[in-house]
Design an enzyme around this catalytic site. Structure first.
Site: not given
Ligand code: PRP
Ligand code: URA
Length: 210
Positions: A105, A109, A201, A204
């Site tokens: 994400r 945005t 997160d 993380d």
């Molecule tokens: C997180 C999660 C989803 C997304 C959800 O990924 O694992 O893919 O955010 O959010 P949304 O429904 O608002 O799109 P992130 O962007 O943190 O990436 P990562 O898995 O690499 O940490």
């Molecule tokens: N992505 C995450 O990892 N946690 C949240 O709560 C939302 C998006």
């Protein structure tokens, strides 16, 4: 919410989800429990797998016994956090193929940015289970479903640990054909589009990157 949203209510799952939500849970425990919940959710998400029968012989007599028809299946994790669920799915469906979809994400945005995609060659012929621990705004999952439809996939399901009502709404309006399996539906999103109460997160916490 309608019949396409399956909230898996099971005491074992609720208990494990509470451990994930606890900010004091270690990376090691978090990762192990994500995988275990992945297994429990897969059990529900595969409830409609077609069966056939075959003749076997028990120690007592012959019987026509149920066996999986062997429909082709693919699990597609949204990287990174979705990787945490793959092991649990594969323990339930060992013959599944794995397609990887890299997406993060944009922190300003909240729009998903795609950076990687590698699918099994015959993915269009497979039932697809997209996995990601979090369904927040729904942007990432919705884009992932769009991509899989672009490959020609016809039977797509989405499996998440925690969903926000907003994310469910977005999937239901953009992809009403997709069944959503989740461990809980939380209250909402905060100003940074994190799920509340959520578990923080997910990426993380799985990979210990914070
Ligand atoms: C997180 C999660 C989803 C997304 C959800 O990924 O694992 O893919 O955010 O959010 P949304 O429904 O608002 O799109 P992130 O962007 O943190 O990436 P990562 O898995 O690499 O940490
Ligand atoms: N992505 C995450 O990892 N946690 C949240 O709560 C939302 C998006």
């Amino acid at each position: 919410m309608n019949e396409k949203v399956h909230v898996v209510n099971h005491p074992l799952l609720s208990h494990k989800l509470t451990i994930l939500r606890d900010k004091n849970t270690s990376t090691k425990d978090f990762r192990e429990i994500v995988s275990e919940i992945g297994m429990l959710l897969t059990y529900e998400a595969t409830r409609d797998l077609p069966l056939t029968t075959k003749e076997i012989e028990t120690p007592i007599c012959k019987m026509e016994a149920p066996t999986l028809k062997g429909k082709k299946f693919a699990v597609v994790p949204i990287l990174r956090a979705g990787l945490g669920l793959v092991d649990g799915v594969l323990r339930m469906v060992p013959a599944a193929r794995v397609g990887h979809l890299g997406m993060y994400r944009n922190e300003e945005t909240m729009e998903p940015v795609q950076y990687f995609c590698k699918m099994p060659r015959d993915v269009a012929e497979r039932d697809v289970l997209i996995v990601d621990p979090m369904l927040a705004t729904g942007g990432s999952a919705s884009a992932a479903i769009e991509i899989m439809k672009g490959y020609g996939c016809q039977n797509i399901k989405l499996m998440v640990l925690v969903a926000a009502p907003k994310g469910i709404e977005v999937i239901q309006s953009s992809h009403p054909d997709v069944d959503i399996y989740c461990g809980a539906v939380d209250e909402g999103l905060n100003e940074n589009s994190y799920i509340v109460p959520g578990l923080g997160d997910a990426g993380d916490r799985i990979f210990g990157t914070k």
